[in-house]
Design an enzyme around this catalytic site. Structure first.
Site, PDB file in Angstrom:
ATOM      1  CG  ASP A 171     -54.722 -11.061 -55.497  1.00  0.00           C
ATOM      2  OD1 ASP A 171     -53.661 -11.757 -55.936  1.00  0.00           O
ATOM      3  OD2 ASP A 171     -54.737  -9.696 -55.774  1.00  0.00           O
ATOM      4  CD  GLU A 176     -49.005  -8.515 -51.590  1.00  0.00           C
ATOM      5  OE1 GLU A 176     -49.271  -9.582 -52.625  1.00  0.00           O
ATOM      6  OE2 GLU A 176     -49.863  -7.704 -51.869  1.00  0.00           O
ATOM      7  CG  HIS A 227     -52.876  -8.277 -47.752  1.00  0.00           C
ATOM      8  ND1 HIS A 227     -53.941  -7.813 -48.425  1.00  0.00           N
ATOM      9  CD2 HIS A 227     -51.950  -8.737 -48.588  1.00  0.00           C
ATOM     10  CE1 HIS A 227     -53.645  -7.872 -49.909  1.00  0.00           C
ATOM     11  NE2 HIS A 227     -52.404  -8.461 -49.880  1.00  0.00           N
ATOM     12  NE  ARG A 228     -55.379 -10.343 -51.936  1.00  0.00           N
ATOM     13  CZ  ARG A 228     -56.449  -9.508 -51.886  1.00  0.00           C
ATOM     14  NH1 ARG A 228     -57.084  -9.851 -50.764  1.00  0.00           N
ATOM     15  NH2 ARG A 228     -56.293  -8.295 -52.120  1.00  0.00           N
ATOM     16  CE  LYS A 263     -48.992  -4.954 -49.952  1.00  0.00           C
ATOM     17  NZ  LYS A 263     -49.245  -5.225 -51.169  1.00  0.00           N
TER      18      LYS A 263
END
Ligand code: DC
Length: 663
Positions: free
Chosen positions: A322, A350, A396-397, A424
């Site tokens: 991540d 995601e 989100h990332r 998130k």
């Protein structure tokens, strides 16, 4: 949280200061489920409040767990491995993989009549390997849509636990995590063996699982990364209280921020240290390799810029799946290309994250190469940065990563679409970012709105501010508050007291909180809105020393990410370089009618004619006064809203604003 359609990040210059990170998503959701499977109550501190944890908490409530929330502390009263009731339950999992996978396993082992659904993207995220493993174990699971994907229906199992349970480890480590958390429920009388088929990816997440299982009384024996044994007689024991570490993946954005932009004092990150149990903390090694200077203590990290430009690296990212996304944006600031390898799992997160990172880096102007399981990002020279509206794919990332692009040397702003997707894992990400970053003041956009009294400029300005996520300065309120403070001190509002009133104005303890206005500890929201307060404001506003005294306070509202400034001299005196100035007009008849409705709705009786006469008199006074007369700035755009709804006026101002942006 920014719930706007997009958020424009002005070009950012530097970063320093302290931020406290929210709790880890992975740890939060594991701890919540483990607490639910225990007997008795567990008090969980520092829990992350986010979409994913809300999904988990809602599911636990549906199952009959006691859930008591107080700030960042949640008290869970567990099921003790037994379900309270047997009615069918339908669970909505949103796009929360950390809820979907472990709940599927736990519910399949507990047995019942359960349906698990999610958003469309969740129905594209594979779960077949987990379902296969659970079926071998005797669980009853049906696919309600496509084979291998949610939604699922779960029935009652006939558990067969004599053989080792095999699960694939090369698609998502969450399948193994899910089994490791569910199977202690069935290990009372026999040891249970889980065998991983294929190379296990994202091993550090399994370490988090094992570490937390131990905190809940389950000692899993691990042979390499292939074989895991849950000993006979295992049963969940509540640790009574447990603290959730801050999110090490979230730390990656601030580590990168320090490496890119802390060329003076450091960025200090509170909540995780180098000894974190989360694998993503190893992002700090990758960032250091690229040039970051990092020091660490038990629960903190400090990061400064070291090598600049950063250094391109080639890295196997399997251990930090991540956080590694952040490296892709750091790569834009490097001196040579950066290759991130072994990241096939990005394709089933995601969103397809390899595709997303490549596409959005290209929008910024970068050269990028991608394959099934690697990504190569080339440095982006100053003259090649392009203004980009970053699509965030409900991921989100992606949103958090690309905020780092605002430090480009070309001073080009970056638009982040759907900024609320950060909820998130980090609902206040952008607030945290703005709290420790600085932009050159001329880069922080200001929109000025002025117009005669009762033209609706206050409503328009605050609506536009809301739509853009900008701060709002109601400068009229500052004069109203000054007048109120002067009267409360017993001063006459005349030239004889000009300097005393100016001194008061210079140190006004004023605070704007949502809709309310505070003067010290006094809520003056209503007191400053009366007709009399308006008249008094008008009196103090013609005193030049008072106007001068309020200049610094008004300038202090020009903060990231931008400002809507409403009032008389905003575009002429206070923010003369504002890129958009709007002068709102409406006929006196229209304004009188609006004010009439407003007053009637407040129960104040008045007549239309007298209101109109008042307004016209005030217009004349305001336009003819020698100090700060009411007149449009030379470069103001005029908007006559006599025939427009408030929405139409807002749309017009937003359209003017968009036309001035480079995106
Ligand atoms: O916008 P308002 O009605 O809240 O303003 C109250 C008074 O203050 C009005 O007489 C105009 C004056 N004012 C000013 O002189 N300069 C400003 N920037 C804002 C308001």
């Amino acid at each position: 949280m920014f719930s706007t359609e997009f958020l424009d990040l002005p070009p950012l210059q530097s970063a320093s200061g302290t931020i406290t990170l929210p709790g880890s998503k992975s740890i939060s959701n594991r701890v919540l489920l483990l607490s639910a499977l225990c007997q008795g109550t567990t008090v969980v501190h520092d829990i992350l409040d986010s979409d994913d944890t809300r999904v988990m908490l809602a599911a636990l409530r549906q199952l009959g767990c006691g859930v008591n929330e107080a700030g960042t502390t949640v008290t869970i009263t567990g099921l003790g491995g037994q379900l309270q009731h047997t009615q069918p339950i339908e669970f909505f999992m949103g796009n929360a993989g950390t809820a979907m996978r472990p709940l599927t396993a736990a519910l399949a082992v507990l047995g019942g009549d359960f349906t698990l659904k999610g958003v469309a993207r969740m129905h594209e995220r594979p779960i077949g390997d987990l379902v296969d493993a659970l079926r071998l174990l005797g669980c009853h699971i049906e696919y309600l849509g496509n084979d291998g994907f949610p939604p699922l229906r779960i029935g009652k199992p006939t558990l067969k636990l004599d053989q080792p349970i095999q699960v694939r480890g090369d698609v998502s480590s969450q399948f193994l995590t899910a089994l490791l958390m569910a199977l202690p429920l069935a290990a009372k009388n026999r040891a249970i063996v889980i065998e991983v088929v294929g190379e296990l990816i994202s091993k550090p997440y399994i370490d988090i699982t094992l570490n937390l299982l131990e905190r809940f009384g389950i000692q899993v024996q691990r042979d390499g990364w292939q074989r895991f044994t849950i000993p006979a007689g295992s049963s969940y024991q509540s640790p009574k209280t447990i603290h959730v570490e801050a999110d090490a993946s979230s730390a990656s954005y601030f580590i990168a921020l320090g490496a890119i932009a802390a060329d003076g004092p450091p960025v200090r990150i509170q909540g995780v240290g180098a000894d974190s149990i989360q694998g993503d903390i190893r992002f700090m090694d990758a960032a250091a390799q690229m040039g970051a200077q990092i020091t660490s203590g038990p629960n903190w990290l400090e990061v400064r810029r070291g090598a600049w430009p950063l250094k391109g690296i080639e890295l196997d990212c399997n251990h930090i799946p991540d956080a590694a996304m952040t490296l892709a944006v750091m790569a834009l600031y490097a001196d040579s290309p950066t290759t991130l390898r072994n990241i096939a799992s990005w394709r089933v997160k995601e969103t397809d994250r390899i595709h997303a990172m490549a596409t959005e880096c290209r929008k910024l102007g970068a050269q990028v190469e991608e394959s099934a399981d690697w990504l190569k990002v080339y440095p982006l020279p100053k003259n090649q940065w392009k203004p980009a509206s970053i699509h965030t794919y409900d991921d989100h990332r992606v949103a958090m990563c690309f905020s780092l692009a605002a430090f480009n040397a070309a001073h080009i702003p970056v638009r982040i679409e759907d900024p609320k997707c950060v909820a998130k894992t980090f609902p206040d990400y952008f607030e945290a970012l703005f709290s420790i970053t600085r932009a050159d003041t001329p880069h922080i956009p200001v929109i000025c709105i002025d117009g005669p009294t009762a033209s609706g400029k206050g409503t328009l300005a605050s609506r536009v501010a809301q739509a853009l996520g900008y701060h709002y300065l109601d400068s009229g309120a500052l004069y109203r508050i000054t007048a109120l403070a002067a009267i409360q001190t017993g001063l006459q509002l005349d030239a004889a007291h000009e300097n005393t009133i100016a001194d008061l104005a210079r140190t006004l303890p004023v605070r704007f909180e949502g809709e309310s206005v505070w003067l010290g500890s006094q809520d003056v929201s209503d007191a400053i809105r009366t007709e009399e307060a308006g008249m008094n404001a008008s009196k103090v506003s013609v005193l030049p020393a008072v106007r001068t005294a309020l200049v610094a306070l008004q300038h202090s509202f020009q903060r990231l990410p931008g400002l809507l400034a409403d009032g008389r001299d905003m575009g002429t005196v206070i923010f003369p370089h504002a890129p958009l100035k709007v002068y709102l007009t409406a006929s006196a008849a229209q304004r009188a009618e609006r004010r009439h409705k407003q007053l009637i709705s407040k129960g104040i009786s008045t007549t239309l004619d007298s209101l109109r006469a008042d307004l016209e008199a005030r217009d004349a006074r305001d336009s003819n006064r020698s100090v700060a007369p009411l007149k449009p700035a030379q470069d103001a755009l005029q908007l006559d809203n006599s025939q427009l709804s408030i929405e139409a006026s807002v749309d017009q101002v937003l359209a003017w604003w968009r036309a001035k942006q480079p995106f």
